[in-house]
Design an enzyme around this catalytic site. Structure first.
Site, mmCIF file in Angstrom:
data_model
loop_
_atom_site.group_PDB
_atom_site.id
_atom_site.type_symbol
_atom_site.label_atom_id
_atom_site.label_comp_id
_atom_site.label_asym_id
_atom_site.label_seq_id
_atom_site.Cartn_x
_atom_site.Cartn_y
_atom_site.Cartn_z
ATOM 1 N N TYR A 171 0.678 -0.495 -0.188
ATOM 2 C CA TYR A 171 0.253 0.045 -0.075
ATOM 3 C C TYR A 171 0.918 1.100 -0.157
ATOM 4 O O TYR A 171 1.471 1.408 -0.594
ATOM 5 C CB TYR A 171 -0.930 -0.029 1.038
ATOM 6 C CG TYR A 171 -2.364 0.806 0.796
ATOM 7 C CD1 TYR A 171 -2.635 0.780 0.220
ATOM 8 C CD2 TYR A 171 -2.180 1.947 2.378
ATOM 9 C CE1 TYR A 171 -3.751 1.831 -0.411
ATOM 10 C CE2 TYR A 171 -3.254 2.628 1.694
ATOM 11 C CZ TYR A 171 -4.396 2.153 0.674
ATOM 12 O OH TYR A 171 -4.981 3.151 0.233
ATOM 13 N N LYS A 205 -20.367 -19.811 -9.453
ATOM 14 C CA LYS A 205 -20.501 -19.537 -10.407
ATOM 15 C C LYS A 205 -18.659 -19.676 -10.143
ATOM 16 O O LYS A 205 -17.249 -20.327 -10.909
ATOM 17 C CB LYS A 205 -20.385 -19.309 -10.843
ATOM 18 C CG LYS A 205 -20.113 -18.963 -12.552
ATOM 19 C CD LYS A 205 -21.074 -20.477 -13.462
ATOM 20 C CE LYS A 205 -20.418 -19.598 -14.586
ATOM 21 N NZ LYS A 205 -22.251 -20.221 -15.364
#
Length: 754
Positions: A39, A94
């Protein structure tokens, strides 16, 4: 057919952590430097690089392997318009399939928008995030408008799988079915029941393949030029024939395609079809006509369904993971017709290739070969990712939609293999093989909830035929308290089986009379369920034996060793754990039996382990472990490992085997190539680790099990004369089911004992 209990399904999804997916960091984040790189301030550098060159987003982020699974919940499975929130479990599912079969990461996005223009705007705005978009469960006709607009407006691969998945898989099956019966697609007459998204997409792709003659029916009747209630895409298949009924249409038809509802095709209409008719009855879960009824009515019929319990299952998982894999890997701007047709051809041609032994074993069928009952590959075929993904990637390049050009296709195939190790499918294949011929498995600890829950699963899924030993009243009480259905599971209260206990006692006395077991002692032992269950296996009243859930390993194994013993030619038994990890399956031995084996005993363990690894369709690459690398440290342990390696190489000259070496060296081809290029393991590293004693092996697998991000299966007991496996104390229901599947396959291959 598998029975799913409502509460069981809810518990599966609600157990902590809720849902089926999570985000896992792919870079170290343990130190201050790691976090500063991940970060602020380090993250600014890739941001600036991408701002200067937008294509660098594929270099510095996960976009290139990230698919959005997106729905508005207007046509969810067979549940209809249940809304976006209610569709989320399906979308997560899925995503699981994308990851499992093709190594693709997914975010599921459920959008609260039924207006096509609003939905299109939202999805279009997500293009910077995803490498591809899989649209899912959007109702017709809006789905046609939405997909068309997004394909025109977006420059990443996008596909509505409900439409195109079934179209691609059924097209491959149709081409092969027509080849089997000697017919041409441009000459056949096709009758279709259903005019939804999947049916229309099928017809559009069939037309690309040459189809000319088709009559389509929906719930309101034949689709002809007089209909005014249909979308343009549906009306392009309107007939100008005077036919108005399904019976009229079926007269002389070559092919029937059903994408509608259960039992809409009467059996007598099959008699009207042409010779060697083809029926694709793809309604789920129940087809337009039952398979058994159809085959009994027309023995010359070729049939496909959406179900796994019949031949020729048209399953979308044969397509979408690998189509997106190929499209992502060349950074395609779309999934075009050329790429879909390439997938069709790849699937059709793969079905004509010899079926790998591991697929035969997974489905328990050595007769799988191209023909009437094998038109398309099986979902667990490990060749799919290479065959289909490569074909799609090549088609994307040839059609001009690829932004990344692959030139070294062998290297690409190697990359595909590394993306998805066979560990993902190892237990699937074992479980499927078990289902092909379930065996009688005796459980002596049946007064335990976990055993009873596992027994229900094993029976319902057709993996095994459980035999439960215990007090019937206690077993029934546990079942009632936990809403378990044990119908079909045999329950034996051994204390009420006086005649059988006496029979087993005499046999045990014959076997062990010269080893301290008197008739009196035998009668006492046969009141213990571990001895009784072992005698059931020995006498052919059961095919496999599973114990160890409630007792430590040493106490659990003794009855089986006394009653059944080791197989001929084997000096000792050993225990092996399978470590399922994203880097592939690994095999650890001995982890349970031989406390401090000698070098000579380690050679026996190496032989048993190599054979067991091959049982799981994996070629063993064996490292004999120590705290030393090839003599770098002196000591009793390195000396023993070195001697075991030398002896094993002489006894098993064909094995890929080396040692002694440290564990990190064994698992790192880079380390081996840099420092020990002479090693037989330098090319790929080890997948099978032989530990110098049970302490080190036991500690290693337990650490991995708890903090290593790996699934541990086992212990697999090697060297017994008949299929016996000992659970680890406190095993989960999943562990019990997995070990039972292994025991069933072990029993199926009895004579090739682990």
């Amino acid at each position: 057919m598998l029975k799913i209990n409502k509460q069981e399904a809810l518990d599966y999804h609600s157990q902590s952590p809720a849902g089926k997916i999570e985000v896992v960091p792919t870079k170290p984040v343990s130190t201050q430097l790691d976090l500063a790189l991940a970060y602020s301030p380090g993250v600014a550098e890739p941001c600036l690089a991408i701002a200067a060159n937008p294509d660098d987003v594929y270099k510095y982020t996960a976009k290139g392997n990230l698919v959005g699974v997106i729905s508005n919940g207007t046509a969810v499975l067979g549940l209809g318009n249940i809304g976006p929130a209610a569709s989320k479990p399906v979308m997560e599912g899925k995503g699981v399939l994308f990851k499992k079969f093709a190594g693709i990461d997914c975010f599921d996005i459920e959008i609260d928008a039924t207006d096509p223009d609003e939905f299109i705007r939202i999805v279009k705005s997500l293009e910077p995030t995803f490498g591809g978009i899989n649209l899912e469960d959007i109702k017709a006709p809006e789905c046609f408008v939405i997909e068309k607009a997004l394909r025109e407006q977006m420059n990443i691969p996008l596909m509505h799988d409900d439409q195109h998945g079934t179209a691609i898989i059924s097209s491959a099956a149709l081409l092969n079915a027509l080849e089997v019966v000697g017919k041409r697609i441009d000459e056949i007459k096709l009758v279709v029941s259903g005019a939804g998204a999947a049916a229309i997409s099928c017809l559009r792709l069939y037309r690309e393949l040459g189809l000319k003659h088709v009559i389509v029916f929906d719930k309101d009747g034949v689709i002809n030029q007089q209909r005014t209630d249909l979308a343009e895409l549906q009306m392009q298949f309107a007939t100008d024939s005077p036919i108005t009924t399904l019976a009229e249409a079926m007269q002389g038809a070559d092919v029937f395609l059903g994408l509608s509802a259960a039992n809409v095709l009467p059996a007598e209409l099959l008699l009207l079809m042409a010779a060697d008719p083809i029926v694709f009855a793809l309604a789920n879960p129940n087809p337009e006509i039952a398979y058994d009824v159809a085959m009994a009515t027309r023995p010359d019929l070729i049939m496909a369904t959406g179900r796994s319990d019949h031949p020729n299952q048209v399953n979308n998982v044969l397509g979408f993971p690998y189509i997106f894999r190929g499209a992502l890997d060349v950074r395609a701007t779309e999934i075009n017709e050329a790429m879909k047709l390439a997938a069709v051809t790849a699937l059709a041609e793969l079905a004509k290739e010899p079926v790998p032994e591991m697929v035969n074993k997974a489905y328990g069928d050595n007769t799988l070969a191209f023909g009437r009952t094998y038109l398309i590959p099986k979902p667990l075929d490990p060749r799919l990712i290479i065959t289909v993904s490569t074909a799609v990637a090549k088609a994307a390049i040839e059609s001009g939609s690829a932004r990344r050009i692959i030139t070294d296709w062998q290297a690409y195939e190697d990359e595909l293999r590394s993306r998805l190790g066979v560990n993902q499918k190892l237990m699937n294949r074992i479980t499927s093989a078990a289902k092909s011929s379930p065996k009688r498995v005796v459980f002596p600890e049946a007064d335990n909830y976990k055993i009873l829950k596992a027994a229900q699963i094993l029976h319902d899924e057709g993996i095994a035929k459980p035999i439960l030993l215990g007090n019937r009243e206690k077993i029934d009480a546990i079942a009632r308290a936990n809403s378990l259905d044990l119908e079909g599971c045999e329950i034996i209260d051994i204390l009420k089986e006086d005649a059988k206990r006496e029979e087993y006692t005499k046999l045990l006395f014959e076997k062990r009379g010269r080893r301290g077991i008197t008739l009196y002692e035998g009668r006492r032992l046969l009141r213990e369920r571990n001895y009784y269950g072992s005698m059931m296996l020995e006498c052919g009243d059961a095919d496999a034996f599973i114990t160890g859930l409630t007792k430590d390993y040493g106490k659990s194994i003794i009855p089986s060793l006394q009653v059944i013993g080791v197989e001929d030619g084997v000096q000792r038994v050993a225990g092996m754990y399978i470590i399922q990890h994203k880097k592939g399956p690994f095999f650890f031995a001995d982890t349970t039996v031989n406390i401090d084996p000698t070098a000579e005993e380690m050679v026996d363990i190496i032989g048993l382990t190599a054979r067991a690894v091959r049982f799981f369709d994996t070629e063993p690459r064996i490292a004999v472990l120590s705290y030393s690398n090839f003599g770098s440290n002196a000591g009793e342990l390195p000396g023993k490992a070195r001697k075991a390696t030398e002896l094993a190489k002489k006894r098993y000259p064909d094995l890929i085997l080396d040692g002694e070496m440290q564990a990190n060296t064994a698992l790192s081809p880079q380390l081996l190539q840099e420092h020990y290029p002479f090693s037989e393991l330098a090319e790929k590293g080890a997948n099978t680790l032989i530990f110098p004693n049970v302490v080190s092996g036991n500690i290693a697998y337990k650490i991995l099990q708890e903090i290593g991000g790996a699934e541990v299966i086992g212990p697999v007991l090697m060297g017994m004369r008949k299929p016996v496996h000992i659970l680890q104390l406190g095993a989960t229901v999943r562990d019990i089911v997995n070990m039972t599947a292994i025991a069933v396959v072990d029993a199926q291959t009895y004579g090739q004992t682990l």
